[in-house]
Design a protein around this motif. Structure first.
Motif, mmCIF file in Angstrom:
data_model
loop_
_atom_site.group_PDB
_atom_site.id
_atom_site.type_symbol
_atom_site.label_atom_id
_atom_site.label_comp_id
_atom_site.label_asym_id
_atom_site.label_seq_id
_atom_site.Cartn_x
_atom_site.Cartn_y
_atom_site.Cartn_z
ATOM 1 N N PRO A 139 37.741 -45.621 11.791
ATOM 2 C CA PRO A 139 38.619 -44.465 11.516
ATOM 3 C C PRO A 139 38.188 -43.168 12.182
ATOM 4 O O PRO A 139 39.030 -42.387 12.629
ATOM 5 C CB PRO A 139 38.594 -44.352 9.989
ATOM 6 C CG PRO A 139 37.337 -45.036 9.570
ATOM 7 C CD PRO A 139 37.098 -46.134 10.573
ATOM 8 N N GLU A 140 36.882 -42.916 12.254
ATOM 9 C CA GLU A 140 36.442 -41.626 12.789
ATOM 10 C C GLU A 140 36.773 -41.485 14.271
ATOM 11 O O GLU A 140 37.278 -40.454 14.718
ATOM 12 C CB GLU A 140 34.930 -41.471 12.564
ATOM 13 C CG GLU A 140 34.443 -40.074 12.902
ATOM 14 C CD GLU A 140 32.994 -39.852 12.507
ATOM 15 O OE1 GLU A 140 32.312 -39.071 13.203
ATOM 16 O OE2 GLU A 140 32.553 -40.447 11.509
ATOM 17 N N GLY A 141 36.497 -42.556 15.034
ATOM 18 C CA GLY A 141 36.806 -42.525 16.463
ATOM 19 C C GLY A 141 38.295 -42.447 16.715
ATOM 20 O O GLY A 141 38.760 -41.747 17.635
ATOM 21 N N PRO A 191 37.401 -31.910 12.100
ATOM 22 C CA PRO A 191 36.049 -31.432 12.469
ATOM 23 C C PRO A 191 35.750 -31.766 13.934
ATOM 24 O O PRO A 191 35.466 -32.915 14.271
ATOM 25 C CB PRO A 191 35.141 -32.227 11.526
ATOM 26 C CG PRO A 191 35.894 -33.481 11.236
ATOM 27 C CD PRO A 191 37.356 -33.133 11.264
ATOM 28 N N THR A 192 35.820 -30.786 14.786
ATOM 29 C CA THR A 192 35.687 -31.049 16.222
ATOM 30 C C THR A 192 34.288 -31.498 16.629
ATOM 31 O O THR A 192 34.109 -31.986 17.755
ATOM 32 C CB THR A 192 36.070 -29.786 17.030
ATOM 33 O OG1 THR A 192 35.259 -28.699 16.593
ATOM 34 C CG2 THR A 192 37.533 -29.450 16.826
ATOM 35 N N ASP A 193 33.309 -31.368 15.734
ATOM 36 C CA ASP A 193 31.973 -31.834 16.104
ATOM 37 C C ASP A 193 31.892 -33.357 16.137
ATOM 38 O O ASP A 193 30.894 -33.928 16.593
ATOM 39 C CB ASP A 193 30.905 -31.266 15.162
ATOM 40 C CG ASP A 193 31.194 -31.587 13.692
ATOM 41 O OD1 ASP A 193 32.238 -32.213 13.405
ATOM 42 O OD2 ASP A 193 30.378 -31.197 12.845
ATOM 43 N N SER A 194 32.935 -34.035 15.674
ATOM 44 C CA SER A 194 32.944 -35.502 15.715
ATOM 45 C C SER A 194 33.616 -36.046 16.971
ATOM 46 O O SER A 194 33.789 -37.251 17.119
ATOM 47 C CB SER A 194 33.642 -36.059 14.467
ATOM 48 O OG SER A 194 35.007 -35.662 14.441
ATOM 49 N N LEU A 195 34.009 -35.170 17.864
ATOM 50 C CA LEU A 195 34.621 -35.608 19.122
ATOM 51 C C LEU A 195 33.590 -36.315 20.000
ATOM 52 O O LEU A 195 32.420 -35.918 20.054
ATOM 53 C CB LEU A 195 35.196 -34.410 19.889
ATOM 54 C CG LEU A 195 36.399 -33.709 19.257
ATOM 55 C CD1 LEU A 195 36.692 -32.408 19.993
ATOM 56 C CD2 LEU A 195 37.634 -34.608 19.253
ATOM 57 N N LEU A 196 34.057 -37.327 20.720
ATOM 58 C CA LEU A 196 33.186 -38.054 21.635
ATOM 59 C C LEU A 196 33.227 -37.395 23.016
ATOM 60 O O LEU A 196 34.052 -36.534 23.291
ATOM 61 C CB LEU A 196 33.610 -39.521 21.715
ATOM 62 C CG LEU A 196 33.604 -40.300 20.394
ATOM 63 C CD1 LEU A 196 33.973 -41.758 20.638
ATOM 64 C CD2 LEU A 196 32.257 -40.199 19.695
ATOM 65 N N ALA A 222 40.550 -39.377 18.667
ATOM 66 C CA ALA A 222 41.524 -39.603 19.739
ATOM 67 C C ALA A 222 42.889 -39.050 19.357
ATOM 68 O O ALA A 222 43.612 -38.494 20.199
ATOM 69 C CB ALA A 222 41.622 -41.092 20.051
ATOM 70 N N GLN A 223 43.279 -39.191 18.073
ATOM 71 C CA GLN A 223 44.554 -38.641 17.622
ATOM 72 C C GLN A 223 44.570 -37.114 17.758
ATOM 73 O O GLN A 223 45.561 -36.522 18.183
ATOM 74 C CB GLN A 223 44.799 -39.030 16.157
ATOM 75 C CG GLN A 223 45.191 -40.483 15.958
ATOM 76 C CD GLN A 223 45.400 -40.787 14.486
ATOM 77 O OE1 GLN A 223 44.513 -40.527 13.657
ATOM 78 N NE2 GLN A 223 46.563 -41.307 14.150
ATOM 79 N N TYR A 224 43.477 -36.490 17.397
ATOM 80 C CA TYR A 224 43.378 -35.035 17.493
ATOM 81 C C TYR A 224 43.579 -34.584 18.938
ATOM 82 O O TYR A 224 44.332 -33.642 19.219
ATOM 83 C CB TYR A 224 42.012 -34.578 16.980
ATOM 84 C CG TYR A 224 41.730 -33.110 17.246
ATOM 85 C CD1 TYR A 224 42.285 -32.126 16.455
ATOM 86 C CD2 TYR A 224 40.892 -32.722 18.305
ATOM 87 C CE1 TYR A 224 42.027 -30.778 16.694
ATOM 88 C CE2 TYR A 224 40.627 -31.385 18.546
ATOM 89 C CZ TYR A 224 41.197 -30.411 17.741
ATOM 90 O OH TYR A 224 40.951 -29.089 17.993
ATOM 91 N N VAL A 225 42.920 -35.271 19.859
ATOM 92 C CA VAL A 225 43.025 -34.908 21.272
ATOM 93 C C VAL A 225 44.449 -35.119 21.774
ATOM 94 O O VAL A 225 45.011 -34.269 22.484
ATOM 95 C CB VAL A 225 42.023 -35.724 22.107
ATOM 96 C CG1 VAL A 225 42.262 -35.489 23.601
ATOM 97 C CG2 VAL A 225 40.602 -35.363 21.738
#
Length: 869
Positions: free
Chosen positions: A661-663, A598-603, A667-670
């Motif tokens: 875990p969410e953060g 879910p890309t809306d959780s990106l910082l 970072a893993q996704y990026v």
């Protein structure tokens, strides 16, 4: 996957050898059948098979390979063929050296066989170098000009052009190399400034000045300028040539320069092109004083049999003895040389074969072609504008495409081979029909075709001309060096127009020459020759290819410097370290995870990086579409090193190693998207390295993947601005610690940040401090106490004046600089010249003067950072 599972050091040799063995080269094959993809045919330069694929070849092929790999990834049906232009004079010379013979000492067929054997071995050596450099050649479309399957097309083109009156046979002055004993085209003449003597000689009515006294035997007239009063009384009179005695007429012609020498010149057959012009204009007689071997003929009288140099020396001595030579002066002269052996050329009148040149048609076609860079078209235009004679295509050699012609012994008529008879060597076969006069006895043409007659149909050949395939002319691109614009480019346009009435290609990309490490043209005599094999052995093919990518822009000459290769090798190691670290954090994250994330959780810092990544894809795509290899690779390198490694990875380490875990997942996704995209962007340039990276994402080859598309949803100016702020605050805090002698990971009590809307988590981890976003303004006063230039901005923009600007900034009051910064511009005087700087070009250190706390203050992009120790 942990870091320990990926070697710490990148072993280029091991990786490149592995992929050379694993690659299925059929993935590079062009599809001649129906294909929904647009075609992209490359009219690849066929090099001479010398056995040495030199560094200039390698640079050009790097450019071609960058384009071929990129276009395949963009969805094109790409043909990157490899040809070999075999019929070169150097091959004949080398065979003579190896076998200690001359070409006329053995039967013609045997000599051709020796040349073919040498050429075949040389091609094998050069193929290995090309494979080692990772070139994605379509070997299914390889062509070798000495093979009958190719030179049959050269012969067909000759027959058709002859039948359509493009080709004719005539005795005509031609450029001649006495050493190679063959005619050469004007485009093959190279020029060099040499010292000579201007000899002043008494004729019976005028004095002449000449650099070629040996040609007095071939003097057919003397010319003066009609405005030259010194000689006007003698115009039209006969003059006797000293030593040789022939009587010639004094002619008045406006092309004579009265200021040069004595103002009176000999017209000889032939000393230079001007002699030829006058010979034609005034219908002068022809005297052949020099033969094909560069010896003096019977026309030279007692000097018969002497070499040109010997004759010149003897004539000068006799002129002195007879009192005719009265002065000599040193003179610099532009001497025309044979392009292969550096022997001064002569102009001899010989029966030769010629192709008619349509200058206007060639110029029109050149305008229909897109030139990269555009200014290179001027070279073709200038050359075309200076063409005075047609193209001499016959050569007095052996190892070349035979001219399919016989001469009837009875009536002398020319018998041209029919296309159904081709390929054919008239020296080994006879016509399959009688002459029109009834005779069946013929004399074969022993001359052969200029090698450019072979190579000037490459565009036709690779697009399917005279094959089982439908013709696909024009090709999409011709990559070549600027040194052969007047030959290969010129002749290819001429032949494509003559045979098919079309331009040969849509675009032409010009590369420069490779200079040695000393800045001079590479040559064995200077000891500055570097081979591609030296580079790949010491470093790697990918390091060599990087040098080719960033060494210079299209069209410019490129200097080879070992330090550039070393730098390229270090970048590979840096990329490997980035990759190794990233993959160690992706052992539990794969393609499925990326698709579902879910890309809306990106910082903020994640969005900053992905916005930068997509801008990079956009930039790389546009630059490669314009063949700007240097700027493309520099952009990729800058992103990987500075944006990803120096900033993003440092900022997200806290998340990657943390328990949230969410953060961590964000970072893993990026990292997953970024490393995979980088492997695709790098694929055209460093194919081995890119394949190694991609192999841990997929079992498929990176070279069969699509070029990354720009994801507009991730391009976000607000995220970029906020990310830049986080990056710069982190950098300033690190600098602050460094100046105080603190370890970069030393903890700080707190950072209070005013005037900023950013995520604090990554900043807290990177600075090892608690971070609070504060509302309003700081509750204390502080004043500027020191101005420091930001060299990251100041250096690149003001490279020339950077030192003087730094000095001027330090001389100014910090309060004054702060005041100017608040207004949006900072002005400093350098050598009484005002220079305007952006506020970001300076950093202002401040000191607290009230508030009761021990703090330091830093301003970054309008945000106030209060450091509490």
């Amino acid at each position: 996957m942990t870091e320990s599972e990926i070697p710490k050091e990148y072993n280029a040799s091991e990786v490149e050898e592995k992929w050379m063995e694993k690659w299925d080269l059929s993935m590079y094959h062009f599809n001649w059948g129906e294909d929904p993809r647009p075609q992209y045919i490359i009219d690849t330069p066929p090099p001479y098979p010398t056995g040495n694929f030199h560094i200039g070849n390698a640079l050009n092929w790097c450019y071609i390979d960058f384009v071929a790999r990129y276009k395949r990834m963009r969805g094109y049906n790409v043909m990157f063929p490899q040809g070999w232009d075999c019929h070169g004079l150097p091959t004949e010379v080398k065979v003579e050296e190896i076998h200690k013979i001359t070409k006329n000492q053995v039967p013609r067929a045997e000599f051709r066989k020796m040349c073919r054997e040498l050429t075949t071995g040389n091609i094998d050596k050069m193929r290995k170098t090309m494979l080692r450099l990772g070139f994605s050649v379509d070997w299914s479309n390889e062509f070798i000009t000495m093979d009958p399957s190719y030179f049959v097309k050269t012969q067909k083109s000759f027959v058709r052009m002859y039948n359509h009156d493009y080709i004719y046979h005539e005795e005509h002055p031609v450029n001649w190399c006495p050493r190679c004993e063959t005619a050469i085209a004007f485009a093959e003449v190279e020029y060099e400034t040499r010292q000579t003597k201007l000899n002043f000689v008494h004729f019976d009515k005028v004095d002449i000045a000449t650099t070629r006294p040996e040609l007095m035997a071939a003097c057919v007239a003397v010319a003066v300028n009609p405005e030259d009063k010194r000689y006007s009384q003698y115009v039209g009179q006969e003059i006797t040539v000293p030593l040789f005695g022939q009587k010639v007429t004094l002619i008045a012609d406006e092309d004579v320069e009265p200021e040069f020498g004595t103002g009176a010149v000999m017209i000889c057959t032939f000393g230079d092109k001007q002699d030829v012009r006058w010979w034609v204009k005034y219908e002068l007689p022809l005297i052949k004083a020099i033969d094909k071997q560069g010896k003096m003929t019977k026309a030279a009288g007692k000097y018969e049999g002497l070499s040109i140099a010997e004759c010149r020396e003897a004539v000068i001595a006799d002129l002195k003895a007879a009192g005719f030579l009265y002065d000599q002066k040193s003179l610099e002269q532009n001497v025309g040389l044979c392009w292969r052996c550096d022997t001064p050329i002569e102009i001899l009148s010989e029966p030769q074969w010629f192709v008619k040149i349509d200058n206007d048609g060639i110029l029109k076609a050149a305008d229909e072609i897109k030139w990269y860079p555009e200014y290179m078209k001027v070279r073709l235009q200038n050359w075309t504008g200076t063409m005075e004679w047609d193209w001499c295509i016959s050569r007095q050699r052996i190892f070349a495409t035979p001219i399919p012609i016989w001469y009837c012994k009875k009536c002398g008529e020319v018998m041209v081979a029919e296309e159904s008879w081709l390929p054919i060597d008239p020296n080994e076969a006879v016509p399959k029909k009688a002459c029109a006069c009834g005779s069946t006895e013929f004399e074969p043409e022993t001359d052969v075709l200029d090698t450019w007659m072979d190579s000037s149909i490459t565009a036709l050949h690779v697009t399917g001309w005279e094959s089982e395939h439908e013709l696909r002319l024009p090709a999409q691109i011709r990559p070549q060096g600027h040194d052969i614009i007047r030959t290969w480019a010129f002749y290819t346009i001429l032949r494509s127009l003559a045979l098919e009435g079309k331009r040969p290609w849509d675009s032409i990309v010009i590369n420069g020459m490779v200079l040695g490490p000393d800045g001079h043209k590479m040559s064995k005599s200077l000891g500055n020759v570097i081979s591609p094999e030296e580079v790949t052995t010491q470093y790697s093919a990918d390091a060599f290819r990087q040098w080719g990518a960033v060494g210079g822009s299209t069209g410019s000459d490129v200097m080879f410097r070992w330090k550039d290769v070393v730098s390229a090798s270090r970048f590979l190691q840096k990329l490997w370290s980035i990759y190794r670290f990233s993959m160690s954090h992706l052992k539990d994250f794969g393609q499925d995870d990326a698709e579902k994330f879910p890309t809306d959780s990106l910082l903020i810092i994640d969005r900053w990086l992905l916005s930068k990544l997509n801008r990079l894809v956009d930039t790389a795509t546009k630059e490669l579409d314009d063949y700007q290899f240097d700027s493309t690779f520099k952009a990729i390198r800058g992103f990987a090193w500075e944006v990803l490694a120096d900033n993003y990875l440092e900022l997200v380490k806290g998340r990657l190693y943390g328990d949230e875990p969410e953060g961590r997942r964000a970072a893993q996704y990026v990292l997953y998207r970024t490393i995979k995209t980088l492997s695709l962007l790098l694929a055209p340039f460093i194919p081995f390295f890119a394949e190694e990276l991609y192999s841990r994402f997929s079992d498929e080859s990176v070279h069969e993947q699509a070029w990354p598309a720009v994801d507009e949803s991730f391009i976000n100016e607000e995220a970029e601005a906020a990310g830049e702020l986080i990056k710069e605050i982190t950098g300033e805090v690190r600098r602050y610690k460094s100046e105080l002698g603190m370890a970069l990971n030393a903890p700080l009590k707190k950072l209070e940040i005013y005037n900023a809307n950013i995520d604090t988590g990554d900043l807290a981890g990177a600075t090892n401090s608690k971070v609070e976003l504060m509302k309003g303004a700081p509750s204390f006063e502080y004043v500027p106490v020191e101005v420091k230039p930001n060299m990251g901005i100041l250096g690149p923009r003001f490279r020339k004046d950077a030192g003087a600007i730094v000095k001027a900034l330090k001389a100014e009051s910090p309060a004054e600089i702060e005041s100017q910064a608040a207004s949006g511009k900072i002005t400093v005087n350098v050598d009484d010249k005002p220079i305007e700087l952006e506020p970001e070009a300076v950093e202002i250190k401040k000191e607290v003067i009230s508030g009761g706390r021990e703090v330091d203050v830093i301003e970054v992009r309008g945000a106030v950072v209060v450091i509490v120790r």
